[in-house]
Design an enzyme around this catalytic site. Structure first.
Site, mmCIF file in Angstrom:
data_model
loop_
_atom_site.group_PDB
_atom_site.id
_atom_site.type_symbol
_atom_site.label_atom_id
_atom_site.label_comp_id
_atom_site.label_asym_id
_atom_site.label_seq_id
_atom_site.Cartn_x
_atom_site.Cartn_y
_atom_site.Cartn_z
ATOM 1 N N THR A 174 0.794 -1.126 -0.054
ATOM 2 C CA THR A 174 0.055 0.071 0.080
ATOM 3 C C THR A 174 1.016 1.339 -0.070
ATOM 4 O O THR A 174 0.988 1.841 0.974
ATOM 5 C CB THR A 174 -0.966 -0.038 1.286
ATOM 6 O OG1 THR A 174 0.016 -0.037 2.497
ATOM 7 C CG2 THR A 174 -1.882 -1.009 1.314
ATOM 8 N N VAL A 203 5.998 -5.845 11.191
ATOM 9 C CA VAL A 203 7.343 -6.568 11.120
ATOM 10 C C VAL A 203 8.435 -5.649 10.882
ATOM 11 O O VAL A 203 8.092 -4.526 10.523
ATOM 12 C CB VAL A 203 7.167 -7.439 9.710
ATOM 13 C CG1 VAL A 203 6.259 -8.616 9.923
ATOM 14 C CG2 VAL A 203 6.760 -6.763 8.531
ATOM 15 N N LYS A 219 -1.827 1.904 14.145
ATOM 16 C CA LYS A 219 -0.354 1.551 13.264
ATOM 17 C C LYS A 219 0.158 2.638 12.454
ATOM 18 O O LYS A 219 1.468 2.959 12.639
ATOM 19 C CB LYS A 219 -1.006 0.481 12.098
ATOM 20 C CG LYS A 219 0.067 0.161 11.107
ATOM 21 C CD LYS A 219 1.471 -0.549 11.596
ATOM 22 C CE LYS A 219 2.582 -0.658 10.514
ATOM 23 N NZ LYS A 219 3.691 -1.236 10.921
ATOM 24 N N CYS A 264 8.384 1.940 5.930
ATOM 25 C CA CYS A 264 7.183 2.431 6.902
ATOM 26 C C CYS A 264 7.329 3.907 7.197
ATOM 27 O O CYS A 264 6.095 4.701 7.137
ATOM 28 C CB CYS A 264 7.574 1.746 8.180
ATOM 29 S SG CYS A 264 7.500 0.110 7.985
ATOM 30 N N LYS A 293 6.065 6.621 4.821
ATOM 31 C CA LYS A 293 4.865 6.455 4.269
ATOM 32 C C LYS A 293 3.964 6.730 5.099
ATOM 33 O O LYS A 293 2.986 7.286 4.614
ATOM 34 C CB LYS A 293 5.030 5.078 3.375
ATOM 35 C CG LYS A 293 3.557 4.504 3.097
ATOM 36 C CD LYS A 293 3.674 3.357 2.667
ATOM 37 C CE LYS A 293 3.444 2.309 3.965
ATOM 38 N NZ LYS A 293 2.841 1.045 3.470
ATOM 39 N N TYR A 353 18.679 1.809 3.443
ATOM 40 C CA TYR A 353 17.979 2.900 4.082
ATOM 41 C C TYR A 353 18.350 2.726 5.707
ATOM 42 O O TYR A 353 17.865 3.744 6.218
ATOM 43 C CB TYR A 353 16.497 2.895 3.801
ATOM 44 C CG TYR A 353 15.740 2.001 4.676
ATOM 45 C CD1 TYR A 353 15.581 0.519 4.491
ATOM 46 C CD2 TYR A 353 15.337 2.177 6.057
ATOM 47 C CE1 TYR A 353 14.740 -0.317 5.052
ATOM 48 C CE2 TYR A 353 14.774 1.165 6.807
ATOM 49 C CZ TYR A 353 14.372 -0.146 6.280
ATOM 50 O OH TYR A 353 13.767 -1.035 7.131
ATOM 51 N N ARG A 383 26.287 10.550 10.262
ATOM 52 C CA ARG A 383 25.802 9.701 11.268
ATOM 53 C C ARG A 383 26.684 9.669 12.532
ATOM 54 O O ARG A 383 26.191 8.690 13.386
ATOM 55 C CB ARG A 383 25.497 8.300 10.634
ATOM 56 C CG ARG A 383 24.680 8.052 9.698
ATOM 57 C CD ARG A 383 23.172 8.281 10.058
ATOM 58 N NE ARG A 383 22.294 8.231 9.014
ATOM 59 C CZ ARG A 383 20.999 8.300 8.741
ATOM 60 N NH1 ARG A 383 20.560 8.224 10.191
ATOM 61 N NH2 ARG A 383 20.218 8.215 7.686
#
Ligand code: SAJ
Length: 462
Positions: A100, A171, A222, A276, A279, A338, A418
């Site tokens: 999705t 997950v 979620k 995730c 989005k 990523y 980083r």
């Protein structure tokens, strides 16, 4: 309907069809097969069906135990893949785990895969079936899309003829099986009965909490949990930009802030990628009414999306400080996945920076020990480069010999996105070091317009 389904679950005679065999569907199919259910995996692509039925795991990357479990379940005949939707007619439970994504330009959900799956499933949906959506969806989607589409395609009525549930996945790449076992889950039902039955079903593979709720609550939990993380990361990134502006060190400050009770300032970084976090905030606000303006969510996304471009700015600034035009520069990008120590490049923020550097005319070389086309000897890749930009904190980068790196580079500039190294360490190796979130202003901070106004006010107030 309820008793029949509960009995089939308790006696494990319920047939399960899993629609979509990606990093969500495949592990859940294997775990239910291992728990004793007969599982069919529905997959459009015949090559993927054939690969699975040969016992070969189609999931890339390192997923402990998944390949072995899948081939065992296939060998024992407990899990089989097929492209044939007719199998849904004999299923008591159908679980959808299709992608999705977000439309990159509109930031609205792209439900092509979900709509296609529901449209294909509908005509084969049998009375008494429980349909579970594990895909992450925008709050309101179960009520406004999934329910009406399934009822229309099947001619059945939800809660009368079939159950409808949203149990969002939790997950994480690299720990797919472990997460399904150990992560708490919300189980959203179109009716309390549906949620109750689904909890009985998931208890076979989930050892953590199963919280029965309604569908809207499950959709909000979620997408909100990931929007929460995105905002937290955006705060850390904005503090990094502020510290650069004021000549301070965000990494030192973050450590001191987190010594304060109940503070957990996240890590600033060169970008926010993955399947995730970039989005789900957009899914969260997709169906908010026009009267409600989710400013923080949008702003956090803008801050995080800007970070790879900020890394490009730091690169250009430092090159120009030594008199090198970006169009004449050769840039080494360290890290393209990523996430550290992973080979997943979905929504790679390094890709955004690389594209930007290319538009500026730079020559770009990429190194990533986890991505096949970018593997190889780092020092060889670094030869002749004017700047190395660290984007992903892969474990192997911590052992980089900065002295050797200095020797092979044409210009020894190192931009650290980083905080893998510290400036003293880098400068001792002869590098010109610039760290994200570490300001380079001289000791006296230049007063900004607001601070100047405050100073004038004090003078006038005497
Ligand atoms: N990132 C930062 N600073 C941070 C944390 C992350 O810049 O402090 C960046 C990472 O570099 C990466 C991106 O954000 O590019 C996402 O990192 P992530 O650690 O959130 O990893 P993901 O994308 O795999 O997120 C998943 C999510 N899990 C699910 O959706 C089920 C997320 O909810 C989890 O919190 C996360 O895993 C996790 O904690 O591992």
């Amino acid at each position: 309907m309820k008793d029949n389904l509960l009995r089939a679950i308790e006696h494990q005679t319920a047939n399960l069809v899993v629609l979509g065999l990606g990093y969500v569907g495949l592990p859940v199919a294997c775990l239910f097969a291992q728990a004793g259910f007969s599982v069919l995996g529905l997959e459009r692509r015949q090559d993927k069906v054939d690969k699975i039925n040969r016992g070969e795991c189609p999931i890339d990357g390192k997923e402990p135990g998944l390949a072995e479990l899948m081939s065992q379940m296939v060998a024992e005949g407990k899990f089989t893949a097929t492209p044939d939707y007719q199998v849904c007619k004999s299923a008591q439970i159908v679980l959808l785990a299709v992608e999705t994504p977000i439309d990159p330009s509109t930031k609205k959900p792209d439900y092509q895969a979900l709509t296609a799956a529901l449209t294909d499933l509908g005509p084969h949906l049998a009375r008494g079936t429980m349909v579970i959506i594990e895909s992450t969806i925008a709050p309101g989607t179960m009520a406004m899309l999934v329910k009406p589409l399934l009822e229309e395609q099947s001619g059945l009525r939800v809660n009368e003829d079939f159950y409808l549930v949203h149990c969002p996945e939790r997950v994480m790449p690299g720990k797919l099986l472990a997460n399904i076992h150990n992560c708490h889950r919300v189980v959203g039902g179109m009716s309390p009965e549906a949620a109750e039955i689904a909890c009985h079903f998931y208890r076979y593979i989930v050892e953590a909490n199963l919280d029965p709720v309604d569908c809207l609550t499950a959709e909000l939990v979620k997408t909100m949990e990931n929007a929460y993380r995105d905002v937290q990361i955006a705060f850390a990134n904005e503090m990094a930009l502020l510290c650069e502006d004021m000549g301070a060190d965000v990494w030192q400050i973050r450590e001191l802030v987190n010594k304060s009770p109940y503070r957990q300032m996240h890590l600033p970084g060169a970008g926010v990628g993955g399947h995730c976090i970039p989005k789900d905030p957009w899914l969260l606000i997709a169906n908010a009414s026009y009267g409600f303006e989710p400013r923080m969510i949008r702003t956090a996304r803008a801050i995080n999306d800007h970070m790879p471009l900020h890394m490009a700015d730091l690169t250009l600034e430092t090159l120009s400080e030594v008199g090198i035009e970006i169009g004449q520069a050769k840039v080494l990008v360290l890290g393209y996945s990523y996430l550290e120590n992973a080979d997943d490049t979905r929504n790679s923020f390094s890709a955004v920076m690389v594209e930007h550097l290319h538009t500026q005319g730079a020559e770009v070389v990429i190194h990533d020990p986890w991505i096949p086309q970018y593997q190889g000897d780092l020092l060889e890749r670094a030869a002749g480069c004017d700047v190395a930009v660290l984007m992903v904190k892969h474990q192997s980068y911590y052992h980089l010999d900065l002295g050797l790196l200095r020797k092979v580079m044409r210009t020894p500039i190192f931009i650290d996105g980083r905080h893998v190294f510290d400036s003293a360490q880098a400068q001792a190796a002869g590098l010109i070091y610039r760290g994200l979130g570490q300001g380079t202003k001289p000791v006296g901070v230049e007063l900004g317009p607001l601070t100047r106004a405050a100073e004038l006010f004090q003078e006038q107030a005497g």
